[in-house]
Design a protein around this motif. Structure first.
Motif, PDB file in Angstrom:
ATOM      1  N   GLY A  56      -4.953   6.032   2.670  1.00  0.00           N
ATOM      2  CA  GLY A  56      -4.700   4.890   1.803  1.00  0.00           C
ATOM      3  C   GLY A  56      -5.901   3.999   1.651  1.00  0.00           C
ATOM      4  N   GLU A  71      -2.225  -0.182   0.334  1.00  0.00           N
ATOM      5  CA  GLU A  71      -1.419   0.981  -0.046  1.00  0.00           C
ATOM      6  C   GLU A  71      -1.681   2.072   0.983  1.00  0.00           C
ATOM      7  OE1 GLU A  71      -1.825   2.254  -4.076  1.00  0.00           O
ATOM      8  OE2 GLU A  71      -1.618   0.224  -4.864  1.00  0.00           O
ATOM      9  N   THR A  73      -0.153   5.745   2.963  1.00  0.00           N
ATOM     10  CA  THR A  73       0.756   6.877   3.092  1.00  0.00           C
ATOM     11  C   THR A  73       0.561   7.469   4.478  1.00  0.00           C
ATOM     12  OG1 THR A  73       0.678   7.366   0.727  1.00  0.00           O
ATOM     13  CG2 THR A  73       1.394   9.151   2.179  1.00  0.00           C
ATOM     14  N   THR A 105       5.643   5.403   3.419  1.00  0.00           N
ATOM     15  CA  THR A 105       4.660   4.661   2.631  1.00  0.00           C
ATOM     16  C   THR A 105       4.839   3.157   2.836  1.00  0.00           C
ATOM     17  OG1 THR A 105       6.091   4.575   0.666  1.00  0.00           O
ATOM     18  CG2 THR A 105       4.533   6.423   0.815  1.00  0.00           C
TER      19      THR A 105
END
Length: 191
Positions: A56, A71, A73, A105
């Protein structure tokens, strides 16, 4: 023409301000990033699970934290416990159901300053198909050039307490604690 030092400094600050105010996007280094979860097991022990191979990005603007975002994952195939048997147990349908939900996530929805080198990062965590808002308490460890990669780098630590039952993982609660403590350390480098 005579320049006054104060006027020159103000002019340089004005010209440099847009460059300083730009957020920097860092790519998470999975080799130096860990997500650890721990809980009480019938009051006898506090097992720990490590979620590795985190992917991310973190966009961070120290001048304007609200312009920052995260963000992430987490491939659940990177889950590691103290035994291969327990790894398989957590992968099955009663727990993480990795065949149907191979990743977790996190997507931030807001970032706020929370003191010197501290942030409050709220976002949506999705585990096992269940999405819930969570707020991470974050410490900014360091912003500097990475000594090996010669690029801007950032380091953060974060923590949060979650309820397993919010994500469909509530079996055996409350004997096995519903609350899980999450500790995160992130190293990320600008590309």
């Amino acid at each position: 023409m005579k320049f006054r030092p104060a006027a020159l400094a103000a002019a340089l600050a004005f010209v440099a301000a847009p460059a300083l105010a730009e957020p920097t996007t860092y790519q998470i280094d999975p080799a130096h990033t860990d997500v650890l979860a721990s809980w009480s097991h019938f009051g006898f022990s506090r097992p720990t699970v490590r979620f590795g191979d985190v992917e991310g990005s973190v966009t961070y603007d120290p001048q304007n934290p609200a312009a920052s975002r995260v963000e992430v994952t987490i491939p659940l195939s990177g889950l590691q416990t103290q035994s291969a048997e327990f790894n398989e147990h957590l992968a099955d349908a009663q727990w993480f159901d990795m065949a149907q939900h191979p990743t977790a996530t996190f997507r931030s929805t807001s970032v706020e300053a929370a003191g010197e080198n501290r942030l409050s990062v709220t976002g949506d965590l999705t585990v096992r198909g269940e999405t819930r808002p969570v707020t991470l308490d974050v410490t900014v460890n360091r912003l500097a050039e990475h000594p090996m990669r010669k690029k801007p780098a950032a380091g953060f630590d974060a923590s949060v307490t979650l309820k397993r039952s919010d994500f469909g993982l509530g079996a055996y609660a409350p004997a096995v604690s519903d609350e899980v403590q999450i500790a995160i350390t992130v190293e990320a480098v600008a590309e």
